[in-house]
Write a protein that holds these residues in place. Structure first.
Motif, PDB file in Angstrom:
ATOM      1  N   PRO A  52      12.879  49.280  -6.267  1.00  0.00           N
ATOM      2  CA  PRO A  52      11.824  50.197  -5.826  1.00  0.00           C
ATOM      3  C   PRO A  52      11.712  51.461  -6.676  1.00  0.00           C
ATOM      4  CG  PRO A  52      13.695  50.334  -4.362  1.00  0.00           C
ATOM      5  CD  PRO A  52      14.011  49.275  -5.367  1.00  0.00           C
ATOM      6  N   SER A  53      11.915  51.352  -7.983  1.00  0.00           N
ATOM      7  CA  SER A  53      11.733  52.497  -8.870  1.00  0.00           C
ATOM      8  C   SER A  53      11.189  52.009 -10.197  1.00  0.00           C
ATOM      9  CB  SER A  53      13.056  53.239  -9.085  1.00  0.00           C
ATOM     10  OG  SER A  53      13.951  52.433  -9.827  1.00  0.00           O
ATOM     11  N   LEU A  54      10.577  52.913 -10.932  1.00  0.00           N
ATOM     12  CA  LEU A  54       9.996  52.550 -12.215  1.00  0.00           C
ATOM     13  C   LEU A  54      11.004  52.626 -13.348  1.00  0.00           C
ATOM     14  CD1 LEU A  54       6.585  54.396 -11.886  1.00  0.00           C
ATOM     15  CD2 LEU A  54       7.066  51.991 -11.529  1.00  0.00           C
ATOM     16  N   THR A  55      12.121  53.279 -13.123  1.00  0.00           N
ATOM     17  CA  THR A  55      13.111  53.453 -14.184  1.00  0.00           C
ATOM     18  C   THR A  55      14.397  52.719 -13.841  1.00  0.00           C
ATOM     19  OG1 THR A  55      13.938  55.478 -13.152  1.00  0.00           O
ATOM     20  CG2 THR A  55      12.182  55.723 -14.784  1.00  0.00           C
ATOM     21  N   GLY A  56      15.255  52.643 -14.803  1.00  0.00           N
ATOM     22  CA  GLY A  56      16.539  51.987 -14.603  1.00  0.00           C
ATOM     23  C   GLY A  56      16.573  50.621 -15.250  1.00  0.00           C
ATOM     24  N   ILE A  57      17.723  50.272 -15.749  1.00  0.00           N
ATOM     25  CA  ILE A  57      17.896  48.992 -16.419  1.00  0.00           C
ATOM     26  C   ILE A  57      18.182  47.926 -15.370  1.00  0.00           C
ATOM     27  CG2 ILE A  57      19.340  47.719 -18.039  1.00  0.00           C
ATOM     28  CD1 ILE A  57      19.825  50.398 -19.478  1.00  0.00           C
ATOM     29  N   ILE A  58      17.459  46.846 -15.455  1.00  0.00           N
ATOM     30  CA  ILE A  58      17.652  45.719 -14.539  1.00  0.00           C
ATOM     31  C   ILE A  58      18.866  44.924 -15.019  1.00  0.00           C
ATOM     32  CG2 ILE A  58      16.629  43.571 -13.675  1.00  0.00           C
ATOM     33  CD1 ILE A  58      15.169  45.997 -12.610  1.00  0.00           C
ATOM     34  N   PRO A  59      19.833  44.641 -14.131  1.00  0.00           N
ATOM     35  CA  PRO A  59      21.001  43.849 -14.534  1.00  0.00           C
ATOM     36  C   PRO A  59      20.594  42.433 -14.942  1.00  0.00           C
ATOM     37  CG  PRO A  59      21.277  44.741 -12.325  1.00  0.00           C
ATOM     38  CD  PRO A  59      19.896  45.055 -12.748  1.00  0.00           C
ATOM     39  N   THR A  60      21.156  41.963 -16.046  1.00  0.00           N
ATOM     40  CA  THR A  60      20.877  40.607 -16.523  1.00  0.00           C
ATOM     41  C   THR A  60      22.185  39.867 -16.727  1.00  0.00           C
ATOM     42  OG1 THR A  60      20.852  41.389 -18.813  1.00  0.00           O
ATOM     43  CG2 THR A  60      18.732  41.290 -17.671  1.00  0.00           C
ATOM     44  N   ASP A  61      22.091  38.609 -17.074  1.00  0.00           N
ATOM     45  CA  ASP A  61      23.260  37.745 -17.302  1.00  0.00           C
ATOM     46  C   ASP A  61      24.195  37.704 -16.098  1.00  0.00           C
ATOM     47  OD1 ASP A  61      22.418  37.029 -19.853  1.00  0.00           O
ATOM     48  OD2 ASP A  61      23.337  38.816 -20.739  1.00  0.00           O
ATOM     49  N   ILE A  62      23.626  37.622 -14.915  1.00  0.00           N
ATOM     50  CA  ILE A  62      24.410  37.474 -13.693  1.00  0.00           C
ATOM     51  C   ILE A  62      24.680  35.975 -13.507  1.00  0.00           C
ATOM     52  CG2 ILE A  62      24.487  37.916 -11.207  1.00  0.00           C
ATOM     53  CD1 ILE A  62      24.214  40.498 -12.735  1.00  0.00           C
ATOM     54  N   PRO A  63      25.934  35.573 -13.323  1.00  0.00           N
ATOM     55  CA  PRO A  63      26.226  34.136 -13.141  1.00  0.00           C
ATOM     56  C   PRO A  63      25.961  33.679 -11.697  1.00  0.00           C
ATOM     57  CG  PRO A  63      28.256  35.395 -13.170  1.00  0.00           C
ATOM     58  CD  PRO A  63      27.145  36.375 -13.421  1.00  0.00           C
ATOM     59  N   PHE A  64      24.690  33.628 -11.317  1.00  0.00           N
ATOM     60  CA  PHE A  64      24.318  33.181  -9.974  1.00  0.00           C
ATOM     61  C   PHE A  64      24.743  31.734  -9.770  1.00  0.00           C
ATOM     62  CE2 PHE A  64      20.959  36.429 -10.692  1.00  0.00           C
ATOM     63  CZ  PHE A  64      21.254  37.249  -9.622  1.00  0.00           C
ATOM     64  N   GLU A  65      25.008  31.399  -8.521  1.00  0.00           N
ATOM     65  CA  GLU A  65      25.282  30.025  -8.146  1.00  0.00           C
ATOM     66  C   GLU A  65      24.356  29.657  -6.995  1.00  0.00           C
ATOM     67  OE1 GLU A  65      29.388  29.537  -7.136  1.00  0.00           O
ATOM     68  OE2 GLU A  65      30.077  30.446  -9.007  1.00  0.00           O
ATOM     69  N   VAL A  66      23.702  28.509  -7.123  1.00  0.00           N
ATOM     70  CA  VAL A  66      22.847  27.993  -6.056  1.00  0.00           C
ATOM     71  C   VAL A  66      23.443  26.664  -5.611  1.00  0.00           C
ATOM     72  CG1 VAL A  66      20.552  27.168  -5.443  1.00  0.00           C
ATOM     73  CG2 VAL A  66      20.790  29.149  -6.927  1.00  0.00           C
ATOM     74  N   SER A  67      23.694  26.549  -4.313  1.00  0.00           N
ATOM     75  CA  SER A  67      24.280  25.330  -3.753  1.00  0.00           C
ATOM     76  C   SER A  67      23.309  24.694  -2.782  1.00  0.00           C
ATOM     77  CB  SER A  67      25.578  25.653  -3.008  1.00  0.00           C
ATOM     78  OG  SER A  67      26.473  26.330  -3.846  1.00  0.00           O
ATOM     79  N   ASP A  68      23.217  23.379  -2.853  1.00  0.00           N
ATOM     80  CA  ASP A  68      22.418  22.613  -1.899  1.00  0.00           C
ATOM     81  C   ASP A  68      23.315  22.361  -0.687  1.00  0.00           C
ATOM     82  OD1 ASP A  68      20.937  20.806  -0.439  1.00  0.00           O
ATOM     83  OD2 ASP A  68      20.336  19.628  -2.180  1.00  0.00           O
ATOM     84  N   LEU A  69      22.982  22.949   0.448  1.00  0.00           N
ATOM     85  CA  LEU A  69      23.823  22.834   1.637  1.00  0.00           C
ATOM     86  C   LEU A  69      23.755  21.454   2.276  1.00  0.00           C
ATOM     87  CD1 LEU A  69      23.175  26.336   3.233  1.00  0.00           C
ATOM     88  CD2 LEU A  69      25.130  25.597   1.879  1.00  0.00           C
ATOM     89  N   MET A  70      22.697  20.696   1.988  1.00  0.00           N
ATOM     90  CA  MET A  70      22.566  19.350   2.556  1.00  0.00           C
ATOM     91  C   MET A  70      23.500  18.360   1.850  1.00  0.00           C
ATOM     92  SD  MET A  70      20.121  19.867   4.803  1.00  0.00           S
ATOM     93  CE  MET A  70      18.985  18.569   5.125  1.00  0.00           C
ATOM     94  N   THR A  71      23.565  18.453   0.512  1.00  0.00           N
ATOM     95  CA  THR A  71      24.377  17.505  -0.253  1.00  0.00           C
ATOM     96  C   THR A  71      25.712  18.089  -0.696  1.00  0.00           C
ATOM     97  OG1 THR A  71      23.385  18.167  -2.366  1.00  0.00           O
ATOM     98  CG2 THR A  71      22.304  16.366  -1.147  1.00  0.00           C
ATOM     99  N   GLY A  72      25.825  19.414  -0.683  1.00  0.00           N
ATOM    100  CA  GLY A  72      27.051  20.063  -1.130  1.00  0.00           C
ATOM    101  C   GLY A  72      27.136  20.221  -2.643  1.00  0.00           C
ATOM    102  N   LYS A  73      26.097  19.835  -3.369  1.00  0.00           N
ATOM    103  CA  LYS A  73      26.104  19.921  -4.830  1.00  0.00           C
ATOM    104  C   LYS A  73      25.621  21.290  -5.287  1.00  0.00           C
ATOM    105  CE  LYS A  73      25.292  15.014  -5.569  1.00  0.00           C
ATOM    106  NZ  LYS A  73      24.407  14.006  -6.145  1.00  0.00           N
ATOM    107  N   THR A  74      26.051  21.657  -6.484  1.00  0.00           N
ATOM    108  CA  THR A  74      25.622  22.906  -7.097  1.00  0.00           C
ATOM    109  C   THR A  74      24.401  22.635  -7.967  1.00  0.00           C
ATOM    110  OG1 THR A  74      27.907  23.682  -7.140  1.00  0.00           O
ATOM    111  CG2 THR A  74      26.362  24.825  -8.563  1.00  0.00           C
ATOM    112  N   VAL A  75      23.442  23.532  -7.911  1.00  0.00           N
ATOM    113  CA  VAL A  75      22.221  23.438  -8.714  1.00  0.00           C
ATOM    114  C   VAL A  75      22.421  24.319  -9.947  1.00  0.00           C
ATOM    115  CG1 VAL A  75      19.736  23.873  -8.730  1.00  0.00           C
ATOM    116  CG2 VAL A  75      20.849  23.111  -6.630  1.00  0.00           C
ATOM    117  N   ALA A  76      22.053  23.803 -11.107  1.00  0.00           N
ATOM    118  CA  ALA A  76      22.202  24.560 -12.355  1.00  0.00           C
ATOM    119  C   ALA A  76      21.258  25.753 -12.363  1.00  0.00           C
ATOM    120  CB  ALA A  76      21.919  23.656 -13.546  1.00  0.00           C
TER     121      ALA A  76
END
Length: 175
Positions: A64-88
């Motif tokens: 909610p601001s016009l200034t500031g550096i947006i963090p990048t290269d965050i190692p997010f993890e997305v998991s499918d809760l139905m199958t238990g697999k990780t999504v790339a």
């Protein structure tokens, strides 16, 4: 100075530009508002969300601001809760995809992932310390270059409308 046929041509250009302008603005709005948008605080280590359509999605930071550096290269993890697999999840920064919402907050896509079927998913953010207090993470359908191209469509139709209007008025004034 202008013949009659040019006055008609300029009027047609003006009307065509006007119609294309409204059509392209409507499509631009649909590109950025279509689909499911999930939003949660960036300081939360993980959150669950449903996705009803297979396809490409992006993870964006809403600040909610016009200034500031947006963090990048965050190692997010997305998991499918139905199958238990990780999504790339692929990290990237799309500065052409940066936009603002109605409240003036910046929305910058920083990662993307693709799902094959609908279901419940969990987004894990292992680096919550890199975000500010009011930052949010958004999961939404990937806009890609569609929004950027629609901006050019809006500009082209606006130029067509304004040019047709100016020349139409000039052709009427000359008579």
């Amino acid at each position: 100075m202008f013949p009659f046929w040019s006055t008609v041509l300029f009027a047609l250009l003006m009307v065509t530009g006007f119609l294309l302008l409204f059509k392209s603005i409507g499509r631009l709005i649909r590109v950025y508002t279509a689909g499911t948008k999930i939003e949660d605080s960036a300081l939360v280590p993980d959150f669950e969300f449903p996705l009803k359509e297979p396809g490409a999605y992006e993870i964006a930071v809403k600040r909610p601001s016009l200034t500031g550096i947006i963090p990048t290269d965050i190692p997010f993890e997305v998991s499918d809760l139905m199958t238990g697999k990780t999504v790339a999840v692929h990290s990237f920064v799309n500065l052409l995809g940066q936009r603002k919402d109605g409240s003036g907050s910046r929305i910058v896509p920083i990662a993307e992932f693709k799902i094959e079927q609908e279901g419940r998913f969990k987004l894990t953010n292992p680096q919550t310390g890199r975000f500010k207090e009011r930052d949010s993470l958004m999961v939404m359908p990937k806009t890609g270059s569609r929004g950027f191209l629609m901006i050019f469509a809006v500009l082209f139709s606006a130029i067509l409308f304004i040019g047709g209007l100016v020349f139409f008025i000039l052709s009427l004034v000359e008579k």
